[in-house]
Enzyme design. Structure first.
Site, PDB file in Angstrom:
ATOM      1  N   LYS A   1       0.820  -1.214   0.000  1.00  0.00           N
ATOM      2  CA  LYS A   1       0.000   0.000   0.000  1.00  0.00           C
ATOM      3  C   LYS A   1       0.853   1.263   0.000  1.00  0.00           C
ATOM      4  O   LYS A   1       0.566   2.214  -0.728  1.00  0.00           O
ATOM      5  CB  LYS A   1      -0.942   0.009   1.204  1.00  0.00           C
TER       6      LYS A   1
ATOM      7  N   ARG B   1      -9.691   1.139   9.551  1.00  0.00           N
ATOM      8  CA  ARG B   1      -9.196  -0.151  10.018  1.00  0.00           C
ATOM      9  C   ARG B   1     -10.309  -1.050  10.565  1.00  0.00           C
ATOM     10  O   ARG B   1     -10.057  -2.225  10.849  1.00  0.00           O
ATOM     11  CB  ARG B   1      -8.139   0.042  11.108  1.00  0.00           C
TER      12      ARG B   1
ATOM     13  N   ARG C   1      11.586  -8.058   5.284  1.00  0.00           N
ATOM     14  CA  ARG C   1      11.737  -6.606   5.183  1.00  0.00           C
ATOM     15  C   ARG C   1      12.762  -6.101   6.201  1.00  0.00           C
ATOM     16  O   ARG C   1      12.826  -6.573   7.333  1.00  0.00           O
ATOM     17  CB  ARG C   1      10.387  -5.919   5.421  1.00  0.00           C
TER      18      ARG C   1
ATOM     19  N   ARG D   1      12.500  -4.735  11.963  1.00  0.00           N
ATOM     20  CA  ARG D   1      11.630  -4.204  12.996  1.00  0.00           C
ATOM     21  C   ARG D   1      11.053  -5.350  13.834  1.00  0.00           C
ATOM     22  O   ARG D   1      10.864  -6.465  13.341  1.00  0.00           O
ATOM     23  CB  ARG D   1      10.469  -3.412  12.383  1.00  0.00           C
TER      24      ARG D   1
ATOM     25  N   ARG E   1      -0.235  -9.902  13.184  1.00  0.00           N
ATOM     26  CA  ARG E   1      -0.748  -8.728  12.460  1.00  0.00           C
ATOM     27  C   ARG E   1      -1.722  -9.149  11.371  1.00  0.00           C
ATOM     28  O   ARG E   1      -2.756  -8.503  11.153  1.00  0.00           O
ATOM     29  CB  ARG E   1       0.410  -7.944  11.847  1.00  0.00           C
TER      30      ARG E   1
END
Length: 222
Positions: A16, A92, A126, A159, A170
């Protein structure tokens, strides 16, 4: 050309952020994210909302979840000051989606569809620069020097929320709370499913043509 109102939906890792930035550049609109909007509105007076704290920053400093009513007001202010926008990361949940409908009309509602196993691979691989926030990927887009950002020389790290257990959690949260928002919009004329399991350029080609068609339809109704 009209400045479109675009809503970009999809799970974590769907791309996104990358596509929203391209939309903002191509169509000269604001890229509105809840994170950026919250950070820029930390000192906003929200005492009239009768919440626990009087500013969004107090929730953020305490590490508490910012209530929907606060997020809704911040997003509404951000959209009101934008001629056109691409909204990324909001709504959300269903309550936020209902609030958004009272704020603005949408010209294009785009949902990026990516299989769960691909999302897990993307997110766990990532890496992010601690200093400038540039994203890398251990397989698809590694930095030239391992652990060193190409852009600023900062440290490139994984992260905490990109660890495998966090990623799966998530995605579970998204499936429970945000996937129903996509279903809410699915029957709208402005809604389009976009296959996100392709190269960024291939995904962008579909997004660009979809928004251009939406702009043409809006202008043809005037």
């Amino acid at each position: 050309m009209s400045s479109p109102h675009v809503l970009l939906l999809g799970p974590p890792g769907a791309g996104k952020g990358t596509q929203a930035r391209r939309i903002a550049d191509r169509f000269d609109v604001e890229h509105v994210t809840t994170g950026d909007a919250l950070r820029s509105s930390k000192e906003m007076n929200i005492s009239h909302l009768d919440c626990e704290y009087d500013t969004p920053g107090e929730y953020m400093d305490q590490g508490d979840l910012v209530p929907d009513a606060v997020v809704d007001e911040i997003v509404e202010q951000a959209l009101a000051s934008a001629d056109g926008f691409v909204l990324d990361g909001y709504p959300r949940n269903d309550d936020q989606a209902e609030a958004l409908e009272s704020m603005t009309d949408l010209d294009a509602i785009l949902a990026l569809d990516v299989p769960r196993d691909v999302l897990v691979e993307r997110l766990t691989g990532r890496r992010v620069c601690e200093d400038c926030g540039t994203n890398f990927h251990v397989d698809f887009d590694p930095p030239d020097a391992e652990g060193v950002c190409d852009e600023c020389g900062g440290a490139v790290v994984q992260r905490e929320d990109d660890q495998p257990d966090s990623v799966r959690n998530r995605l579970d949260v998204f499936a429970e709370t945000t996937a129903p928002v996509i279903d809410r919009y699915r029957d709208r004329e402005a809604f389009v499913d976009i296959d996100g399991d392709r190269t960024p350029d291939a995904v962008w080609a579909d997004i660009e043509s979809t928004i251009s068609e939406a702009i043409g339809a809006v202008e043809g109704q005037r």
